[in-house]
Enzyme design. Structure first.
Site, short mmCIF file in Angstrom:
data_model
loop_
_atom_site.label_atom_id
_atom_site.label_comp_id
_atom_site.label_asym_id
_atom_site.label_seq_id
_atom_site.Cartn_x
_atom_site.Cartn_y
_atom_site.Cartn_z
N SER A 264 0.82 -1.21 0.00
CA SER A 264 0.00 0.00 0.00
C SER A 264 0.86 1.26 0.00
O SER A 264 1.64 1.50 0.93
CB SER A 264 -0.92 0.00 1.23
OG SER A 264 -1.59 1.23 1.29
N HIS B 247 -1.17 -1.03 -4.35
CA HIS B 247 -2.46 -0.64 -3.77
C HIS B 247 -2.43 0.86 -3.47
O HIS B 247 -1.52 1.36 -2.82
CB HIS B 247 -2.70 -1.45 -2.49
CG HIS B 247 -4.04 -1.22 -1.87
ND1 HIS B 247 -5.19 -1.84 -2.33
CD2 HIS B 247 -4.42 -0.43 -0.84
CE1 HIS B 247 -6.21 -1.46 -1.59
NE2 HIS B 247 -5.78 -0.60 -0.68
N ASP C 268 -4.52 4.10 -1.93
CA ASP C 268 -5.62 4.51 -1.07
C ASP C 268 -5.94 5.99 -1.25
O ASP C 268 -5.21 6.85 -0.78
CB ASP C 268 -5.22 4.30 0.40
CG ASP C 268 -5.11 2.83 0.74
OD1 ASP C 268 -6.08 2.10 0.51
OD2 ASP C 268 -4.04 2.42 1.25
N MET D 55 -8.29 9.02 -0.19
CA MET D 55 -9.21 9.40 0.89
C MET D 55 -9.65 10.85 0.71
O MET D 55 -8.85 11.69 0.29
CB MET D 55 -8.49 9.28 2.24
CG MET D 55 -7.90 7.91 2.49
SD MET D 55 -7.06 7.89 4.08
CE MET D 55 -6.34 6.24 4.03
N HIS E 87 -8.05 1.97 -4.49
CA HIS E 87 -9.07 1.82 -3.44
C HIS E 87 -9.58 3.21 -3.09
O HIS E 87 -8.89 3.99 -2.44
CB HIS E 87 -8.42 1.13 -2.23
CG HIS E 87 -9.28 1.02 -1.03
ND1 HIS E 87 -8.77 0.73 0.23
CD2 HIS E 87 -10.62 1.12 -0.87
CE1 HIS E 87 -9.75 0.68 1.11
NE2 HIS E 87 -10.88 0.92 0.48
N MET F 127 -11.64 5.60 -1.05
CA MET F 127 -12.39 5.82 0.21
C MET F 127 -12.99 7.21 0.14
O MET F 127 -12.60 8.12 0.88
CB MET F 127 -11.44 5.66 1.40
CG MET F 127 -11.12 4.21 1.70
SD MET F 127 -9.65 4.02 2.70
CE MET F 127 -8.42 4.02 1.40
N MET G 118 -12.37 -4.95 4.35
CA MET G 118 -11.53 -4.13 5.23
C MET G 118 -11.35 -4.87 6.56
O MET G 118 -12.32 -5.25 7.20
CB MET G 118 -12.17 -2.76 5.50
CG MET G 118 -12.19 -1.81 4.31
SD MET G 118 -10.59 -1.57 3.52
CE MET G 118 -9.58 -0.92 4.87
N ASP H 215 -7.45 -5.96 3.61
CA ASP H 215 -6.71 -4.70 3.70
C ASP H 215 -6.75 -4.17 5.12
O ASP H 215 -7.82 -3.84 5.63
CB ASP H 215 -7.36 -3.71 2.72
CG ASP H 215 -6.65 -2.38 2.65
OD1 ASP H 215 -5.54 -2.25 3.21
OD2 ASP H 215 -7.21 -1.46 2.01
C1 DX5 Z 1 -6.57 1.89 5.33
C2 DX5 Z 1 -6.04 1.58 3.95
C3 DX5 Z 1 -5.01 0.51 3.91
C4 DX5 Z 1 -3.75 0.83 4.64
C5 DX5 Z 1 -3.20 -0.45 5.20
O1 DX5 Z 1 -7.60 2.80 5.22
O2 DX5 Z 1 -7.11 1.17 3.11
O3 DX5 Z 1 -4.71 0.14 2.57
O4 DX5 Z 1 -2.77 1.42 3.83
O5 DX5 Z 1 -2.14 -0.15 6.02
P1 DX5 Z 1 -1.55 -1.19 7.06
O6 DX5 Z 1 -1.09 -2.38 6.30
O7 DX5 Z 1 -0.44 -0.41 7.70
O8 DX5 Z 1 -2.66 -1.52 8.03
ZN ZN Z 2 -6.67 0.27 1.05
#
Ligand code: DX5
Ligand code: ZN
Length: 214
Positions: free
Chosen positions: A6, A31, A33, A35, A64, A66, A135, A173
């Site tokens: 990620s 991956h 993320d 947000m 991904h 969010m 999740m 994840d």
């Molecule tokens: C959380 C993200 C994850 C995050 C995971 O909202 O969707 O992808 O980066 O991080 P770790 O592996 O550190 O929990």
């Molecule tokens: Zn993620």
């Protein structure tokens, strides 16, 4: 096992350097993320930054989102050359339409469930998606602890996919390390996302390989 490190846990001040080891590693996907500070209580990075990452990343992008109203950004995700676009079940009033639009744009479509959302909500959409992302933490932050109930959800999801004739991959994840990664594998997961476990390791490429061979 497909491994998707990620980007959230990478050193943002030196993404080019991070992509060097990443491109040469056994990692399968990157991956990403995104947000928005609305759907989740945090903001990560947006498309102007990702455009540069996409240019130097040589592996498929697993995006991904969010964010609320993810359908507004299908073209931006497509412009990155993304392989997979994941939208949250909780963020889509018209999920079936959004999945269809992602496919129309030429990408694989994934649906993501928060920890409190039961897998049973997927009964009527499972056959239309390419991946289900469970999740294993509440989304918004890296470095959290894996929620053990996710293991039960993986088993239940596998049964639902078989029953509905869905070929969707199962991805988890959040809080993935060697121990939780192995538990998830035993429960039947196909894709492991890992942020802090990989990027804070002294040798990230090696950490990646360890997960690959679980
Ligand atoms: C959380 C993200 C994850 C995050 C995971 O909202 O969707 O992808 O980066 O991080 P770790 O592996 O550190 O929990
Ligand atoms: Zn993620």
């Amino acid at each position: 096992m497909i491994i998707a490190p990620s980007l959230l846990a990478a050193n943002f001040a030196n993404l080019e350097e991070e992509m060097k080891w990443f491109n040469q590693s056994t990692a399968d996907w990157l991956h990403i993320d995104v947000m928005d500070g609305v759907f989740v209580p945090n903001i990560s990075f947006g498309f102007p930054v990702l455009k540069h990452v996409a240019r130097i990343c040589q592996k498929p992008l697993d995006v991904h989102l969010m964010i609320v109203q993810p359908e507004k950004f299908i073209n931006e995700v497509k412009a990155l050359g993304a392989y997979m676009m994941n939208v949250h079940y909780e963020a889509c009033t018209h999920l079936h339409r959004v999945i269809w639009q992602i496919h129309e744009a030429g990408m694989k479509a994934g649906v993501t469930l928060n920890p409190a959302t039961p897998v049973s909500v997927l009964e009527d959409i499972a056959a239309d998606v390419d991946l289900v992302l469970l999740m294993s933490v509440n989304p918004g932050f890296g470095g959290q602890k894996f929620i053990p109930n996710t293991l039960r959800k993986i088993v239940e999801l596998r049964q639902l996919l078989d029953r509905t004739g869905s070929k969707a991959l199962i991805e988890v994840d959040g809080g993935v390390n060697i121990e939780t990664g192995r538990q998830a594998k035993d429960a039947g997961v196909d894709v492991l996302v890992a942020g802090s476990f990989i990027f804070s390791a002294p040798d990230p490429a090696k950490a990646c390989e360890t997960l690959s061979t679980l």
